[in-house]
Write a protein that holds these residues in place. Sequence first.
Motif, short mmCIF file in Angstrom:
data_model
loop_
_atom_site.label_atom_id
_atom_site.label_comp_id
_atom_site.label_asym_id
_atom_site.label_seq_id
_atom_site.Cartn_x
_atom_site.Cartn_y
_atom_site.Cartn_z
N ALA A 29 4.04 -8.02 5.76
CA ALA A 29 3.44 -8.24 4.46
C ALA A 29 3.67 -6.59 3.91
O ALA A 29 4.00 -6.21 2.71
CB ALA A 29 2.52 -8.58 3.62
N CYS A 33 6.11 -4.40 1.18
CA CYS A 33 5.50 -4.33 -0.30
C CYS A 33 5.35 -2.77 0.11
O CYS A 33 6.30 -2.25 -1.62
CB CYS A 33 4.24 -4.48 -0.04
N PRO A 41 0.12 -5.67 -5.18
CA PRO A 41 0.69 -6.91 -5.54
C PRO A 41 -0.11 -7.47 -6.66
O PRO A 41 0.31 -8.84 -6.86
CB PRO A 41 1.30 -6.98 -3.49
N LEU A 53 6.44 -9.68 -7.56
CA LEU A 53 7.32 -10.59 -5.66
C LEU A 53 7.50 -11.53 -5.65
O LEU A 53 6.63 -12.44 -6.05
CB LEU A 53 6.16 -9.90 -4.63
N THR A 55 8.19 -14.11 -2.34
CA THR A 55 8.20 -13.88 -0.67
C THR A 55 9.09 -14.98 -0.08
O THR A 55 8.57 -15.87 -0.30
CB THR A 55 7.26 -13.62 -0.20
N THR A 71 0.06 -10.47 -0.36
CA THR A 71 1.31 -10.56 -1.04
C THR A 71 0.43 -10.66 -2.53
O THR A 71 1.25 -10.72 -3.61
CB THR A 71 2.55 -10.92 -1.11
N CYS A 73 1.40 -13.88 -2.90
CA CYS A 73 2.52 -15.38 -3.29
C CYS A 73 1.42 -16.10 -2.56
O CYS A 73 0.70 -16.13 -1.78
CB CYS A 73 2.92 -15.40 -2.20
N PHE A 92 11.00 -9.72 0.63
CA PHE A 92 10.32 -9.66 0.17
C PHE A 92 11.10 -9.66 -1.26
O PHE A 92 11.96 -8.30 -1.11
CB PHE A 92 9.35 -8.81 0.44
#
Length: 233
Positions: A29, A33, A41, A53, A55, A71, A73, A92
């Motif tokens: 990850a 990024c 992120p 972002l 993913t 991330t 996320c 990503f």
Amino acid sequence: MQTFDALLREAEAAHGHLCAGQILGVRLAMLGCQRLGIDDPKGVVNPIDRKRLVTFIEIDRCATDAIGVVTGCRLGKRAIKFRDWGKMAATFVDLAAPLSLQGDTPVYKAIRIAALESSKQRARELYPQIENKNQQQMLAYREMPDTDLFSEEWVAVPIHPREMPGYKSARITCELCGEGINYDREIRRDGKTLCEACATPDARYYQPLTPEDFAAFSKAGAGSSPPPACEHC
């Protein structure tokens, strides 16, 4: 970007233990990024980065939790998209880098990163004196260069507006079961608006138990299987 060690501590806390999959996921990850030029992120300092972002993750194993930690996320934020391909890989997507349109669907620049199968053999070569596979890989994956761990590929990913984080839609009621349906997932069939479970009952991931079945199972006692062990432990 936070340091590798700081992110690894967060990943360990989120996952419940530290394993080679966590190390692999954090590094994967961080690399994704880095390739997209996203330094923050989670938007701690730069809130704009937090919304750049999305993913796509191709496996539901240890690395998946680590990728979410790095991330920022989350499935609940609609920023993680799960594709059950059984691969230690993630893509990503940079929402700040649209490439084109496919009809009404924007296409974005993305980087797909996959773990190399050869990385396990390389770990054995680096630490042959360590018999425990997880410990061997944990040490090796910390220090191996990215080129020995991962393959990288620039890709284009279409994401329809209704699949985006923050998308709002009307809540529709299934005419058969009465349950609410979000995000335009309703299906029109035989003049009725149905949820997917009612429209295609044979394809449901569950099947209802009749009262007789439930009573029989309860009487017999349903045995439980032990939770699956981490593949790296």
